[in-house]
Write a protein that holds these residues in place. Structure first.
Motif, PDB file in Angstrom:
ATOM      1  N   ALA A  21       0.832  -1.203   0.000  1.00 12.81           N
ATOM      2  CA  ALA A  21       0.000   0.000   0.000  1.00 12.81           C
ATOM      3  C   ALA A  21       0.868   1.254   0.000  1.00 12.81           C
ATOM      4  CB  ALA A  21      -0.929  -0.004   1.214  1.00 12.81           C
ATOM      5  N   ALA A  22       1.896   1.262   0.848  1.00 12.76           N
ATOM      6  CA  ALA A  22       2.796   2.419   0.907  1.00 12.76           C
ATOM      7  C   ALA A  22       3.505   2.618  -0.427  1.00 12.76           C
ATOM      8  CB  ALA A  22       3.815   2.231   2.032  1.00 12.76           C
ATOM      9  N   PHE A  23       3.917   1.520  -1.038  1.00 12.57           N
ATOM     10  CA  PHE A  23       4.628   1.607  -2.311  1.00 12.57           C
ATOM     11  C   PHE A  23       3.731   2.177  -3.404  1.00 12.57           C
ATOM     12  CE2 PHE A  23       5.868  -0.183  -6.406  1.00 12.57           C
ATOM     13  CZ  PHE A  23       7.194   0.208  -6.470  1.00 12.57           C
ATOM     14  N   LEU A  24       2.512   1.666  -3.515  1.00 11.97           N
ATOM     15  CA  LEU A  24       1.612   2.127  -4.575  1.00 11.97           C
ATOM     16  C   LEU A  24       1.242   3.603  -4.397  1.00 11.97           C
ATOM     17  CD1 LEU A  24      -0.732  -0.987  -4.889  1.00 11.97           C
ATOM     18  CD2 LEU A  24       1.064  -0.262  -6.471  1.00 11.97           C
ATOM     19  N   ILE A  25       1.062   4.024  -3.155  1.00 19.43           N
ATOM     20  CA  ILE A  25       0.710   5.420  -2.899  1.00 19.43           C
ATOM     21  C   ILE A  25       1.890   6.341  -3.179  1.00 19.43           C
ATOM     22  CG2 ILE A  25       0.148   7.072  -1.065  1.00 19.43           C
ATOM     23  CD1 ILE A  25      -1.590   4.852   0.188  1.00 19.43           C
ATOM     24  N   ARG A  26       3.095   5.915  -2.801  1.00 19.73           N
ATOM     25  CA  ARG A  26       4.259   6.790  -2.856  1.00 19.73           C
ATOM     26  C   ARG A  26       5.059   6.668  -4.155  1.00 19.73           C
ATOM     27  NH1 ARG A  26       5.272   8.545   2.434  1.00 19.73           N
ATOM     28  NH2 ARG A  26       7.446   9.028   1.952  1.00 19.73           N
ATOM     29  N   PHE A  27       4.853   5.594  -4.912  1.00 20.77           N
ATOM     30  CA  PHE A  27       5.687   5.323  -6.090  1.00 20.77           C
ATOM     31  C   PHE A  27       5.749   6.468  -7.099  1.00 20.77           C
ATOM     32  CE2 PHE A  27       6.103   3.588 -10.441  1.00 20.77           C
ATOM     33  CZ  PHE A  27       7.432   3.178 -10.355  1.00 20.77           C
ATOM     34  N   PRO A  28       4.631   7.099  -7.457  1.00 18.51           N
ATOM     35  CA  PRO A  28       4.754   8.155  -8.484  1.00 18.51           C
ATOM     36  C   PRO A  28       5.610   9.330  -8.029  1.00 18.51           C
ATOM     37  CG  PRO A  28       2.569   8.160  -7.493  1.00 18.51           C
ATOM     38  CD  PRO A  28       3.234   6.903  -7.045  1.00 18.51           C
ATOM     39  N   PHE A  29       5.789   9.502  -6.721  1.00 21.88           N
ATOM     40  CA  PHE A  29       6.610  10.595  -6.206  1.00 21.88           C
ATOM     41  C   PHE A  29       8.099  10.234  -6.190  1.00 21.88           C
ATOM     42  CE2 PHE A  29       2.375  10.965  -4.393  1.00 21.88           C
ATOM     43  CZ  PHE A  29       2.054  12.275  -4.725  1.00 21.88           C
ATOM     44  N   PHE A  30       8.430   8.995  -6.547  1.00 23.01           N
ATOM     45  CA  PHE A  30       9.844   8.607  -6.650  1.00 23.01           C
ATOM     46  C   PHE A  30      10.556   9.433  -7.720  1.00 23.01           C
ATOM     47  CE2 PHE A  30       9.834   3.920  -5.017  1.00 23.01           C
ATOM     48  CZ  PHE A  30       9.131   4.305  -3.899  1.00 23.01           C
ATOM     49  N   PHE A  31       9.799   9.977  -8.666  1.00 25.70           N
ATOM     50  CA  PHE A  31      10.396  10.623  -9.830  1.00 25.70           C
ATOM     51  C   PHE A  31      10.356  12.150  -9.753  1.00 25.70           C
ATOM     52  CE2 PHE A  31       8.544   6.536 -10.914  1.00 25.70           C
ATOM     53  CZ  PHE A  31       9.624   5.884 -11.472  1.00 25.70           C
ATOM     54  N   ARG A  32       9.826  12.685  -8.678  1.00 29.12           N
ATOM     55  CA  ARG A  32       9.773  14.135  -8.527  1.00 29.12           C
ATOM     56  C   ARG A  32      11.091  14.630  -7.926  1.00 29.12           C
ATOM     57  NH1 ARG A  32       4.943  17.190  -5.338  1.00 29.12           N
ATOM     58  NH2 ARG A  32       3.650  16.146  -6.898  1.00 29.12           N
ATOM     59  N   ASP A  33      11.525  15.822  -8.341  1.00 30.52           N
ATOM     60  CA  ASP A  33      12.791  16.352  -7.848  1.00 30.52           C
ATOM     61  C   ASP A  33      12.772  16.547  -6.344  1.00 30.52           C
ATOM     62  OD1 ASP A  33      10.918  18.382  -8.064  1.00 30.52           O
ATOM     63  OD2 ASP A  33      12.350  19.908  -8.723  1.00 30.52           O
ATOM     64  N   TYR A  34      11.733  17.160  -5.847  1.00 32.20           N
ATOM     65  CA  TYR A  34      11.575  17.275  -4.401  1.00 32.20           C
ATOM     66  C   TYR A  34      10.102  17.428  -4.081  1.00 32.20           C
ATOM     67  CZ  TYR A  34      10.421  22.272  -4.186  1.00 32.20           C
ATOM     68  OH  TYR A  34       9.796  23.483  -4.297  1.00 32.20           O
ATOM     69  N   VAL A  35       9.741  16.998  -2.901  1.00 31.41           N
ATOM     70  CA  VAL A  35       8.376  17.159  -2.435  1.00 31.41           C
ATOM     71  C   VAL A  35       8.346  18.220  -1.335  1.00 31.41           C
ATOM     72  CG1 VAL A  35       6.349  15.996  -1.504  1.00 31.41           C
ATOM     73  CG2 VAL A  35       7.950  14.738  -2.962  1.00 31.41           C
ATOM     74  N   ASP A  36       9.343  18.178  -0.465  1.00 29.69           N
ATOM     75  CA  ASP A  36       9.503  19.183   0.569  1.00 29.69           C
ATOM     76  C   ASP A  36      10.969  19.609   0.586  1.00 29.69           C
ATOM     77  OD1 ASP A  36       7.990  20.204   3.311  1.00 29.69           O
ATOM     78  OD2 ASP A  36      10.148  20.001   3.575  1.00 29.69           O
ATOM     79  N   ARG A  37      11.215  20.887   0.854  1.00 32.73           N
ATOM     80  CA  ARG A  37      12.580  21.401   0.825  1.00 32.73           C
ATOM     81  C   ARG A  37      13.480  20.754   1.868  1.00 32.73           C
ATOM     82  NH1 ARG A  37      12.158  27.829   0.964  1.00 32.73           N
ATOM     83  NH2 ARG A  37      10.659  27.332   2.606  1.00 32.73           N
ATOM     84  N   ASP A  38      12.894  20.288   2.973  1.00 29.04           N
ATOM     85  CA  ASP A  38      13.711  19.645   4.008  1.00 29.04           C
ATOM     86  C   ASP A  38      14.403  18.401   3.468  1.00 29.04           C
ATOM     87  OD1 ASP A  38      12.933  21.589   5.745  1.00 29.04           O
ATOM     88  OD2 ASP A  38      11.667  20.317   6.990  1.00 29.04           O
ATOM     89  N   GLU A  39      13.665  17.596   2.702  1.00 30.29           N
ATOM     90  CA  GLU A  39      14.264  16.376   2.151  1.00 30.29           C
ATOM     91  C   GLU A  39      15.470  16.715   1.284  1.00 30.29           C
ATOM     92  OE1 GLU A  39      12.642  12.516  -0.293  1.00 30.29           O
ATOM     93  OE2 GLU A  39      12.520  14.489  -1.237  1.00 30.29           O
ATOM     94  N   SER A  40      15.365  17.754   0.460  1.00 32.64           N
ATOM     95  CA  SER A  40      16.493  18.163  -0.375  1.00 32.64           C
ATOM     96  C   SER A  40      17.694  18.534   0.484  1.00 32.64           C
ATOM     97  CB  SER A  40      16.092  19.357  -1.252  1.00 32.64           C
ATOM     98  OG  SER A  40      15.010  19.035  -2.093  1.00 32.64           O
ATOM     99  N   THR A  41      17.440  19.211   1.585  1.00 31.92           N
ATOM    100  CA  THR A  41      18.511  19.613   2.488  1.00 31.92           C
ATOM    101  C   THR A  41      19.203  18.395   3.093  1.00 31.92           C
ATOM    102  OG1 THR A  41      17.311  21.638   3.004  1.00 31.92           O
ATOM    103  CG2 THR A  41      19.053  20.996   4.528  1.00 31.92           C
ATOM    104  N   PHE A  42      18.401  17.410   3.516  1.00 33.49           N
ATOM    105  CA  PHE A  42      18.984  16.204   4.107  1.00 33.49           C
ATOM    106  C   PHE A  42      19.860  15.469   3.087  1.00 33.49           C
ATOM    107  CE2 PHE A  42      14.701  15.977   6.530  1.00 33.49           C
ATOM    108  CZ  PHE A  42      15.074  17.031   7.336  1.00 33.49           C
ATOM    109  N   ILE A  43      19.413  15.453   1.842  1.00 31.19           N
ATOM    110  CA  ILE A  43      20.194  14.807   0.785  1.00 31.19           C
ATOM    111  C   ILE A  43      21.536  15.516   0.610  1.00 31.19           C
ATOM    112  CG2 ILE A  43      20.299  14.370  -1.698  1.00 31.19           C
ATOM    113  CD1 ILE A  43      17.262  13.886  -1.604  1.00 31.19           C
ATOM    114  N   LEU A  44      21.521  16.847   0.605  1.00 31.77           N
ATOM    115  CA  LEU A  44      22.762  17.603   0.410  1.00 31.77           C
ATOM    116  C   LEU A  44      23.747  17.359   1.545  1.00 31.77           C
ATOM    117  CD1 LEU A  44      21.348  21.042  -0.837  1.00 31.77           C
ATOM    118  CD2 LEU A  44      22.430  19.260  -2.215  1.00 31.77           C
ATOM    119  N   VAL A  45      23.262  17.381   2.784  1.00 26.02           N
ATOM    120  CA  VAL A  45      24.156  17.146   3.918  1.00 26.02           C
ATOM    121  C   VAL A  45      24.631  15.693   3.924  1.00 26.02           C
ATOM    122  CG1 VAL A  45      24.409  17.280   6.422  1.00 26.02           C
ATOM    123  CG2 VAL A  45      22.977  18.948   5.240  1.00 26.02           C
ATOM    124  N   GLY A  46      23.748  14.766   3.562  1.00 29.43           N
ATOM    125  CA  GLY A  46      24.147  13.359   3.464  1.00 29.43           C
ATOM    126  C   GLY A  46      25.226  13.158   2.416  1.00 29.43           C
TER     127      GLY A  46
END
Length: 488
Positions: A21-46
């Motif tokens: 269920a989680a996969f089907l709901i979230r899968f189309p967002f796998f291809f978006r550049d970002y959904v929230d700016r915080d996630e982008s920040t975590f990626i950069l620091v990581g």
């Protein structure tokens, strides 16, 4: 066995179904550049950590180290992969949903447990900018895991694992201290009430020491590098300062708090659930602790609510679950229809990625991809580029923000945190002046037709307007992004 429970999947199938269920709901967002700016920040620091730079040294954000370690681990193992990061996030959501299911099942039955677990999947994946991987997702996987071991495994190993997970939760998001303080304090009192003093102390030590060791392990690399003060300032001091910042909406937070508390009081009064029941007390105190953290910060953003959902779902399921054996069967077709209609955001995103594939030849979409592609196609200078929007573009371009304050663009306007990581320039005005007049980014990316920062940042926006007018020209727009090029 109650015949109604035949409608509920066997326990061994629950996790696969929650993950699906989680996969089907979230899968189309796998291809978006970002959904929230915080996630982008975590990626950069990581990514910077993978490149050999501890968090807070080259890049900075107001989160404890284990948030960034999650992203660093995924990047280290799989490289620059949005799909790997979002898939790992989907697994985290499913794990939290399973803990929610099993704790609910123990309080009621499998029917309500599965309902709560599925509700957790949806609330963790829909309604706002939470389809990416947020620190709250990681926090609740650790926190609910800790509760699960503490409640269901009443032995030394269970307490050890609970302590480790609670320590991890605290080093993912520091405001976990408030629900941990309330729930952990109550649990500690119960140990002294139910056991001899020596045995109760032993229980506290077996749960507490592992958590302390987790915190110490995050400090160790900073101590080894002679940067202990940086760890203290960034992990403890800056988050405390952030709660005192100006961007708060206390009226909305108090409205949410009063509504949730009224619902819980009604549930306690109308059922046989009692505060003296250990799991119930832990869930209630978790909810109260989370609400307390919202009040303290004056904020309850959409992704903050992730911290509230699991314990609240367990309690809400327990209310009718105690009075009615299982109400699912009577409403199963309405429930199926409701579940089918809820993920409207996912349906729209499926359509969006298909449209993007047809028009642009790729499922990956968003200005975080199209702006870097434009810069590379035009042969523009990307070193020291400044993204005030779509800052995941740094990752796509293999670049870093020109100052560590800009790791999350909004941090450029947060004077309250500057003393803890930016001693050279202690105000937003000084930082912006240094950035725009000394570093002089060759390109600045903003959102088309919008100010550089949020509307309430009047002085910062006025300064940027003057800089754009004097030194930049609008070179082009790409989708919703405006590309400003320095001319002198």
């Amino acid at each position: 066995m109650n015949r109604d429970l035949k409608l509920v999947p066997n326990r061994r199938w629950v996790f696969p179904l929650l993950f699906l269920a989680a996969f089907l709901i979230r899968f189309p967002f796998f291809f978006r550049d970002y959904v929230d700016r915080d996630e982008s920040t975590f990626i950069l620091v990581g990514q910077a950590w993978v490149d050999g730079f501890l968090p807070y040294t080259e890049l900075w954000d107001v989160k404890p180290p284990l948030t960034f370690l999650f992203f660093a681990g995924i990047i280290y193992l799989f490289g620059k992969s949005f799909i790997a990061i979002r898939l790992a996030g989907t697994l985290v959501v499913a794990v939290t949903a399973w803990f929610t299911y099993d704790l609910t099942r123990r309080e009621t039955n499998r029917g309500w447990g599965f309902t709560a677990g599925m509700g957790c999947v949806m609330l963790f994946s829909l309604f706002g900018s939470i389809q990416g991987v947020m620190s709250e997702h990681l926090l609740m996987a650790a926190y609910m895991g800790g509760l699960w071991f503490l409640i269901t495994q009443e032995n030394t190993l269970g307490r050890l694992l609970a302590g480790i997970l609670f320590g991890i939760a605290l080093m993912i998001k520091i405001n976990a201290a408030l629900p941990l303080l309330l729930a952990g304090g109550w649990w500690a009192i119960q140990q002294f009430r139910g056991y001899t003093i020596s045995r109760a102390i032993g229980h506290l030590l077996t749960a507490g020491i592992p958590g302390i060791l987790v915190i110490a392990m995050t400090l160790f690399p900073y101590w080894q590098a002679g940067k202990t003060q940086l760890w203290w300032d960034s992990v403890i001091q800056a988050p405390l300062a952030y709660t005192e910042g100006s961007a708060s909406s206390p009226l909305g937070v108090w409205g949410l708090t009063l509504a949730v508390m009224a619902l819980l009081l009604w549930g306690l009064k109308s059922t046989r659930i009692r505060f003296g029941h250990t799991p119930t007390a832990l869930f209630l105190l978790t909810v109260v602790g989370v609400l307390w953290s919202f009040i303290q910060s004056g904020r309850a953003n959409t992704h903050y609510l992730i911290q509230l959902y699991p314990a609240l779902l367990i309690l809400l399921a327990a209310f009718p679950g105690r009075k009615f054996n299982d109400g699912i069967r009577n409403y199963r077709w309405a429930l199926v229809l409701l579940i089918a209609l809820i993920p409207v955001e996912s349906y729209l995103e499926y359509a969006n990625i298909i449209k993007n594939k047809q028009e642009k030849g790729t499922y990956f979409n968003g200005e975080g991809f199209t702006v870097p592609a434009y810069i590379q196609a035009e042969g523009l200078e990307s070193e020291k580029i400044l993204f005030l929007r779509y800052h995941i573009g740094y990752w796509v371009l293999d670049e870093r923000p020109p100052v560590k304050t800009a790791t999350h663009p909004s941090n450029l306007c947060k004077d309250e945190m500057f003393p803890y990581y930016n001693p050279e320039r202690s105000t937003s005005e000084q930082e912006l002046k240094y950035l725009m007049e000394t570093i002089q980014p060759p390109l600045v990316i903003t959102r088309k037709g919008r100010k550089a920062f949020d509307r309430d940042r009047e002085s910062e926006n006025a300064y940027m307007d003057r800089i754009f007018e004097q030194y930049y020209r609008l070179r082009d727009t790409v989708d919703q992004a405006a590309i400003w090029e320095r001319t002198k």
